[in-house]
Write a protein that holds these residues in place. Sequence first.
Motif, mmCIF file in Angstrom:
data_model
loop_
_atom_site.group_PDB
_atom_site.id
_atom_site.type_symbol
_atom_site.label_atom_id
_atom_site.label_comp_id
_atom_site.label_asym_id
_atom_site.label_seq_id
_atom_site.Cartn_x
_atom_site.Cartn_y
_atom_site.Cartn_z
ATOM 1 N N ARG A 97 0.808 -1.171 0.145
ATOM 2 C CA ARG A 97 0.111 -0.134 0.037
ATOM 3 C C ARG A 97 0.807 1.274 -0.094
ATOM 4 N NH1 ARG A 97 -3.348 -4.216 0.676
ATOM 5 N NH2 ARG A 97 -4.959 -3.956 1.967
ATOM 6 N N GLU A 99 0.402 3.886 1.696
ATOM 7 C CA GLU A 99 0.784 4.276 2.718
ATOM 8 C C GLU A 99 1.966 3.766 3.741
ATOM 9 O OE1 GLU A 99 -2.204 3.186 1.836
ATOM 10 O OE2 GLU A 99 -3.196 2.054 3.317
ATOM 11 N N ASN A 197 4.643 -4.142 9.645
ATOM 12 C CA ASN A 197 3.120 -3.886 9.122
ATOM 13 C C ASN A 197 2.355 -5.034 9.588
ATOM 14 O OD1 ASN A 197 0.885 -3.197 7.779
ATOM 15 N ND2 ASN A 197 1.561 -3.267 5.922
ATOM 16 N N PRO A 199 -0.929 -7.685 10.671
ATOM 17 C CA PRO A 199 -2.246 -7.627 10.455
ATOM 18 C C PRO A 199 -2.874 -6.865 11.712
ATOM 19 C CG PRO A 199 -1.413 -9.987 11.198
ATOM 20 C CD PRO A 199 -0.368 -9.175 10.856
ATOM 21 N N ILE A 201 -6.397 -5.382 11.239
ATOM 22 C CA ILE A 201 -7.689 -5.256 11.281
ATOM 23 C C ILE A 201 -8.564 -5.976 12.123
ATOM 24 C CG2 ILE A 201 -9.878 -5.261 9.355
ATOM 25 C CD1 ILE A 201 -7.834 -4.577 7.222
ATOM 26 N N ALA A 220 -2.953 -11.855 6.618
ATOM 27 C CA ALA A 220 -2.265 -10.761 6.383
ATOM 28 C C ALA A 220 -2.884 -9.661 6.982
ATOM 29 C CB ALA A 220 -1.510 -10.565 5.248
ATOM 30 N N GLU A 251 3.212 0.112 11.449
ATOM 31 C CA GLU A 251 2.438 0.691 10.856
ATOM 32 C C GLU A 251 0.950 0.013 11.333
ATOM 33 O OE1 GLU A 251 1.857 0.789 6.554
ATOM 34 O OE2 GLU A 251 -0.063 -0.138 6.839
HETATM 35 N N1 GLN Z 1 -3.449 -1.177 5.375
HETATM 36 C C1 GLN Z 1 -4.485 -2.427 5.163
HETATM 37 C C2 GLN Z 1 -5.948 -1.964 4.725
HETATM 38 O O1 GLN Z 1 -6.664 -1.115 5.496
HETATM 39 C C3 GLN Z 1 -4.313 -3.339 6.122
HETATM 40 C C4 GLN Z 1 -3.110 -3.909 6.355
HETATM 41 C C5 GLN Z 1 -2.691 -4.459 7.576
HETATM 42 O O2 GLN Z 1 -3.312 -5.138 8.133
HETATM 43 N N2 GLN Z 1 -1.403 -4.359 7.783
HETATM 44 O O3 GLN Z 1 -6.383 -2.545 3.822
#
Ligand code: GLN
Length: 290
Positions: A97, A99, A197, A199, A201, A220, A251
Amino acid sequence: MTSGPAAPAPPATTASALLRGSPLPALEARVLLCHALGWRRTELITRGDEPLGEQAEAAFRALEGKRAAGVPIAQIVGMREFYGLAFDVTPDVLIPRPETELLVETALDAISTIARPRVLDLGTGSGAIAIAIAVARPDASVTAVDRSPAALTVAARNAAKLLDPARPGGPVTWLQGDWYGALASCPEARFDAIVSNPPYIAARDPHLDEGDLRFEPRGALTDESDGLSAFRAIIAHASSFLAHGGHLWLEHGYDQAEAVRALLMACGFENVGSLRDLAGIERTTGGSRA
Ligand code: GLN
Protein backbone atom coordinates in the motif's frame (compact mmCIF):
# COMPACT_ATOMS: atom_id res chain seq x y z
CA MET A 1 -28.01 -17.30 -59.83
CA THR A 2 -25.90 -14.54 -58.51
CA SER A 3 -24.51 -14.74 -55.05
CA GLY A 4 -25.26 -11.82 -52.76
CA PRO A 5 -22.56 -9.57 -51.49
CA ALA A 6 -20.34 -11.18 -48.83
CA ALA A 7 -21.23 -10.04 -45.32
CA PRO A 8 -18.82 -7.26 -44.44
CA ALA A 9 -16.13 -8.31 -41.98
CA PRO A 10 -16.91 -6.85 -38.56
CA PRO A 11 -14.81 -3.74 -38.08
CA ALA A 12 -11.67 -4.54 -36.15
CA THR A 13 -11.73 -3.03 -32.72
CA THR A 14 -9.12 -0.59 -31.44
CA ALA A 15 -7.60 0.22 -28.08
CA SER A 16 -9.55 3.48 -28.01
CA ALA A 17 -12.82 1.66 -28.63
CA LEU A 18 -12.11 -0.96 -25.96
CA LEU A 19 -11.38 1.77 -23.41
CA ARG A 20 -14.48 3.76 -24.35
CA GLY A 21 -16.64 0.68 -24.06
CA SER A 22 -15.24 -0.66 -20.78
CA PRO A 23 -17.45 -0.57 -17.69
CA LEU A 24 -14.31 -0.33 -15.51
CA PRO A 25 -12.94 2.94 -14.11
CA ALA A 26 -10.78 4.51 -16.84
CA LEU A 27 -7.48 4.06 -15.01
CA GLU A 28 -8.15 0.36 -14.34
CA ALA A 29 -9.17 -0.24 -17.96
CA ARG A 30 -5.96 1.40 -19.18
CA VAL A 31 -3.77 -0.68 -16.86
CA LEU A 32 -5.45 -3.92 -17.91
CA LEU A 33 -5.38 -3.09 -21.62
CA CYS A 34 -1.66 -2.31 -21.46
CA HIS A 35 -1.15 -5.63 -19.69
CA ALA A 36 -3.22 -7.55 -22.26
CA LEU A 37 -1.43 -5.96 -25.23
CA GLY A 38 2.03 -5.73 -23.71
CA TRP A 39 1.97 -2.00 -24.43
CA ARG A 40 3.34 0.98 -22.57
CA ARG A 41 0.88 3.62 -21.41
CA THR A 42 1.89 6.05 -24.16
CA GLU A 43 1.09 3.45 -26.83
CA LEU A 44 -2.58 3.65 -25.84
CA ILE A 45 -2.45 7.12 -27.35
CA THR A 46 0.02 6.70 -30.20
CA ARG A 47 -1.51 3.38 -31.34
CA GLY A 48 -5.06 3.97 -30.08
CA ASP A 49 -6.69 3.68 -33.52
CA GLU A 50 -4.67 0.73 -34.79
CA PRO A 51 -6.90 -2.28 -35.58
CA LEU A 52 -6.54 -5.04 -32.99
CA GLY A 53 -6.94 -8.76 -33.61
CA GLU A 54 -9.60 -10.92 -32.00
CA GLN A 55 -7.04 -12.50 -29.70
CA ALA A 56 -6.01 -9.15 -28.28
CA GLU A 57 -9.61 -8.22 -27.64
CA ALA A 58 -10.30 -11.59 -26.01
CA ALA A 59 -7.25 -11.20 -23.78
CA PHE A 60 -8.48 -7.81 -22.61
CA ARG A 61 -12.04 -9.10 -22.07
CA ALA A 62 -10.67 -11.89 -19.87
CA LEU A 63 -8.82 -9.43 -17.64
CA GLU A 64 -11.79 -7.08 -17.59
CA GLY A 65 -13.98 -9.96 -16.44
CA LYS A 66 -11.63 -10.82 -13.59
CA ARG A 67 -11.65 -7.24 -12.38
CA ALA A 68 -15.44 -7.07 -12.70
CA ALA A 69 -15.52 -10.16 -10.45
CA GLY A 70 -13.51 -8.21 -7.85
CA VAL A 71 -9.97 -9.53 -8.31
CA PRO A 72 -7.49 -6.76 -7.36
CA ILE A 73 -5.64 -5.11 -10.24
CA ALA A 74 -2.28 -5.94 -8.64
CA GLN A 75 -3.16 -9.65 -8.61
CA ILE A 76 -4.40 -9.59 -12.21
CA VAL A 77 -1.21 -8.00 -13.52
CA GLY A 78 0.94 -9.75 -10.86
CA MET A 79 2.72 -6.56 -9.89
CA ARG A 80 2.45 -3.45 -7.72
CA GLU A 81 4.86 -0.57 -7.53
CA PHE A 82 6.06 0.37 -4.04
CA TYR A 83 8.75 2.88 -3.17
CA GLY A 84 9.62 3.15 -6.86
CA LEU A 85 10.21 -0.60 -7.20
CA ALA A 86 8.10 -3.15 -9.10
CA PHE A 87 7.12 -5.95 -6.72
CA ASP A 88 5.68 -9.28 -7.83
CA VAL A 89 2.32 -9.81 -6.15
CA THR A 90 0.34 -13.05 -5.81
CA PRO A 91 -2.73 -14.02 -3.74
CA ASP A 92 -0.24 -15.25 -1.10
CA VAL A 93 0.81 -11.73 -0.07
CA LEU A 94 -0.70 -8.46 1.05
CA ILE A 95 -0.67 -5.98 -1.82
CA PRO A 96 1.83 -3.24 -0.91
CA ARG A 97 0.00 0.00 0.00
CA PRO A 98 1.22 3.55 -0.67
CA GLU A 99 0.73 4.52 2.99
CA THR A 100 3.31 1.91 3.97
CA GLU A 101 6.00 3.96 2.22
CA LEU A 102 5.84 6.13 5.35
CA LEU A 103 7.13 3.20 7.41
CA VAL A 104 10.05 2.74 5.01
CA GLU A 105 10.91 6.44 5.12
CA THR A 106 10.68 6.49 8.90
CA ALA A 107 12.92 3.47 9.28
CA LEU A 108 15.47 4.91 6.85
CA ASP A 109 15.46 8.10 8.90
CA ALA A 110 15.98 6.16 12.13
CA ILE A 111 19.06 4.39 10.74
CA SER A 112 20.43 7.32 8.74
CA THR A 113 23.38 7.92 11.06
CA ILE A 114 24.24 4.27 11.66
CA ALA A 115 26.86 2.55 9.48
CA ARG A 116 25.98 -1.01 8.42
CA PRO A 117 22.66 -0.94 10.30
CA ARG A 118 20.87 -4.17 11.19
CA VAL A 119 17.17 -4.12 10.33
CA LEU A 120 14.41 -6.64 11.10
CA ASP A 121 11.06 -6.69 9.24
CA LEU A 122 8.36 -8.76 10.96
CA GLY A 123 5.57 -10.10 8.73
CA THR A 124 7.31 -9.20 5.49
CA GLY A 125 4.75 -10.57 3.00
CA SER A 126 5.93 -9.61 -0.50
CA GLY A 127 9.14 -8.30 1.08
CA ALA A 128 8.23 -4.74 0.08
CA ILE A 129 9.44 -3.04 3.28
CA ALA A 130 12.58 -5.12 3.74
CA ILE A 131 13.62 -4.83 0.09
CA ALA A 132 12.87 -1.11 -0.17
CA ILE A 133 15.10 -0.52 2.87
CA ALA A 134 17.79 -2.82 1.48
CA VAL A 135 17.78 -0.97 -1.86
CA ALA A 136 17.98 2.46 -0.21
CA ARG A 137 20.69 1.32 2.22
CA PRO A 138 22.99 -1.12 0.41
CA ASP A 139 25.12 -1.41 3.56
CA ALA A 140 22.21 -2.50 5.78
CA SER A 141 21.99 -6.10 6.87
CA VAL A 142 18.30 -6.96 6.60
CA THR A 143 16.41 -9.88 8.14
CA ALA A 144 12.77 -10.52 7.31
CA VAL A 145 10.29 -12.89 8.92
CA ASP A 146 6.98 -14.32 7.82
CA ARG A 147 4.98 -17.27 9.07
CA SER A 148 3.78 -18.03 5.53
CA PRO A 149 6.24 -20.07 3.43
CA ALA A 150 4.29 -19.07 0.30
CA ALA A 151 4.80 -15.38 1.10
CA LEU A 152 8.53 -15.94 1.67
CA THR A 153 8.77 -17.53 -1.78
CA VAL A 154 7.32 -14.35 -3.32
CA ALA A 155 9.59 -12.16 -1.17
CA ALA A 156 12.72 -14.08 -2.17
CA ARG A 157 11.73 -13.79 -5.82
CA ASN A 158 11.33 -10.03 -5.41
CA ALA A 159 14.73 -9.80 -3.77
CA ALA A 160 16.34 -11.75 -6.61
CA LYS A 161 14.80 -9.30 -9.06
CA LEU A 162 15.38 -6.03 -7.19
CA LEU A 163 18.52 -6.38 -5.07
CA ASP A 164 22.10 -6.05 -6.23
CA PRO A 165 23.70 -9.43 -5.43
CA ALA A 166 26.91 -7.58 -4.63
CA ARG A 167 25.33 -5.17 -2.11
CA PRO A 168 27.71 -4.68 0.83
CA GLY A 169 25.02 -5.63 3.38
CA GLY A 170 24.64 -9.05 1.80
CA PRO A 171 21.43 -10.80 0.80
CA VAL A 172 18.27 -10.39 2.86
CA THR A 173 17.90 -13.24 5.37
CA TRP A 174 14.41 -14.74 5.05
CA LEU A 175 13.15 -16.62 8.11
CA GLN A 176 9.93 -18.57 8.48
CA GLY A 177 8.13 -18.45 11.82
CA ASP A 178 5.94 -16.52 14.19
CA TRP A 179 7.37 -13.05 14.96
CA TYR A 180 10.53 -13.44 17.08
CA GLY A 181 10.01 -17.21 17.15
CA ALA A 182 11.58 -17.22 13.68
CA LEU A 183 14.82 -15.96 15.28
CA ALA A 184 15.12 -18.99 17.60
CA SER A 185 18.24 -20.11 15.72
CA CYS A 186 19.88 -16.72 16.31
CA PRO A 187 18.90 -15.72 19.88
CA GLU A 188 21.83 -13.30 20.11
CA ALA A 189 20.57 -11.25 17.16
CA ARG A 190 20.26 -7.52 17.92
CA PHE A 191 18.82 -4.93 15.54
CA ASP A 192 19.17 -1.19 15.18
CA ALA A 193 15.63 -1.01 13.85
CA ILE A 194 12.63 -3.32 13.90
CA VAL A 195 9.74 -2.52 11.55
CA SER A 196 6.42 -4.19 10.98
CA ASN A 197 3.16 -3.79 9.09
CA PRO A 198 1.33 -6.60 10.90
CA PRO A 199 -2.29 -7.74 10.49
CA TYR A 200 -4.18 -5.06 12.39
CA ILE A 201 -7.77 -5.18 11.18
CA ALA A 202 -10.15 -6.37 13.89
CA ALA A 203 -11.89 -9.68 13.12
CA ARG A 204 -15.34 -8.11 13.14
CA ASP A 205 -14.40 -5.24 10.81
CA PRO A 206 -16.81 -5.45 7.83
CA HIS A 207 -14.09 -4.17 5.45
CA LEU A 208 -12.62 -7.68 5.47
CA ASP A 209 -15.59 -8.79 3.38
CA GLU A 210 -15.42 -5.89 0.93
CA GLY A 211 -13.43 -4.90 -2.15
CA ASP A 212 -9.88 -6.02 -2.75
CA LEU A 213 -9.44 -7.24 0.84
CA ARG A 214 -11.58 -10.31 0.05
CA PHE A 215 -8.83 -11.55 -2.26
CA GLU A 216 -5.82 -10.92 0.00
CA PRO A 217 -4.56 -13.46 2.56
CA ARG A 218 -6.78 -13.05 5.60
CA GLY A 219 -3.84 -13.79 7.89
CA ALA A 220 -2.05 -10.71 6.54
CA LEU A 221 -5.02 -8.48 7.31
CA THR A 222 -6.56 -9.52 10.61
CA ASP A 223 -5.33 -10.94 13.90
CA GLU A 224 -8.77 -12.62 14.25
CA SER A 225 -9.09 -10.62 17.45
CA ASP A 226 -9.29 -6.94 18.38
CA GLY A 227 -6.70 -5.79 15.82
CA LEU A 228 -4.04 -5.10 18.46
CA SER A 229 -2.74 -8.56 19.32
CA ALA A 230 0.16 -8.44 16.82
CA PHE A 231 1.26 -5.12 18.34
CA ARG A 232 1.14 -6.62 21.83
CA ALA A 233 3.32 -9.56 20.76
CA ILE A 234 5.80 -7.48 18.76
CA ILE A 235 6.18 -4.71 21.36
CA ALA A 236 6.36 -7.00 24.40
CA HIS A 237 9.48 -8.81 23.17
CA ALA A 238 11.11 -6.11 21.04
CA SER A 239 13.59 -4.96 23.68
CA SER A 240 15.24 -8.40 23.73
CA PHE A 241 16.06 -8.00 20.03
CA LEU A 242 16.88 -4.28 19.86
CA ALA A 243 20.29 -2.74 20.35
CA HIS A 244 20.43 -0.03 23.03
CA GLY A 245 18.74 3.02 21.53
CA GLY A 246 17.34 0.83 18.73
CA HIS A 247 14.09 1.85 17.08
CA LEU A 248 10.77 0.07 16.72
CA TRP A 249 8.31 1.43 14.14
CA LEU A 250 4.90 -0.03 13.41
CA GLU A 251 2.20 0.65 10.85
CA HIS A 252 -1.33 0.53 12.24
CA GLY A 253 -4.94 1.36 11.47
CA TYR A 254 -6.41 4.88 11.36
CA ASP A 255 -7.73 4.66 14.94
CA GLN A 256 -4.96 2.66 16.63
CA ALA A 257 -2.17 5.22 17.16
CA GLU A 258 -3.06 5.99 20.76
CA ALA A 259 -3.32 2.30 21.68
CA VAL A 260 0.04 1.51 20.06
CA ARG A 261 1.71 4.48 21.82
CA ALA A 262 0.31 3.21 25.13
CA LEU A 263 1.70 -0.28 24.50
CA LEU A 264 5.14 1.15 23.69
CA MET A 265 5.18 3.36 26.79
CA ALA A 266 4.02 0.49 29.00
CA CYS A 267 7.04 -1.50 27.77
CA GLY A 268 9.45 1.34 28.63
CA PHE A 269 10.05 2.73 25.15
CA GLU A 270 11.34 6.31 24.86
CA ASN A 271 10.68 9.01 22.26
CA VAL A 272 7.30 7.45 21.54
CA GLY A 273 5.45 9.22 18.76
CA SER A 274 3.23 8.85 15.71
CA LEU A 275 3.53 10.11 12.14
CA ARG A 276 0.78 10.97 9.68
CA ASP A 277 0.48 9.50 6.20
CA LEU A 278 -0.25 11.57 3.09
CA ALA A 279 -3.96 11.41 3.91
CA GLY A 280 -3.22 13.09 7.27
CA ILE A 281 -3.96 9.93 9.27
CA GLU A 282 -1.69 8.83 12.13
CA ARG A 283 -0.40 5.69 10.44
CA THR A 284 2.99 4.85 11.92
CA THR A 285 3.98 4.80 15.58
CA GLY A 286 7.30 4.04 17.16
CA GLY A 287 9.85 4.62 19.86
CA SER A 288 13.34 3.73 20.90
CA ARG A 289 14.68 1.26 23.40
CA ALA A 290 15.96 2.96 26.55
N1 GLN B 1 -3.69 -1.16 5.42
C1 GLN B 1 -4.44 -2.33 5.15
C2 GLN B 1 -5.89 -2.02 4.92
O1 GLN B 1 -6.48 -1.36 5.71
C3 GLN B 1 -4.32 -3.34 6.25
C4 GLN B 1 -3.00 -3.96 6.24
C5 GLN B 1 -2.67 -4.59 7.54
O2 GLN B 1 -3.51 -5.09 8.25
N2 GLN B 1 -1.45 -4.52 7.87
O3 GLN B 1 -6.43 -2.39 3.93
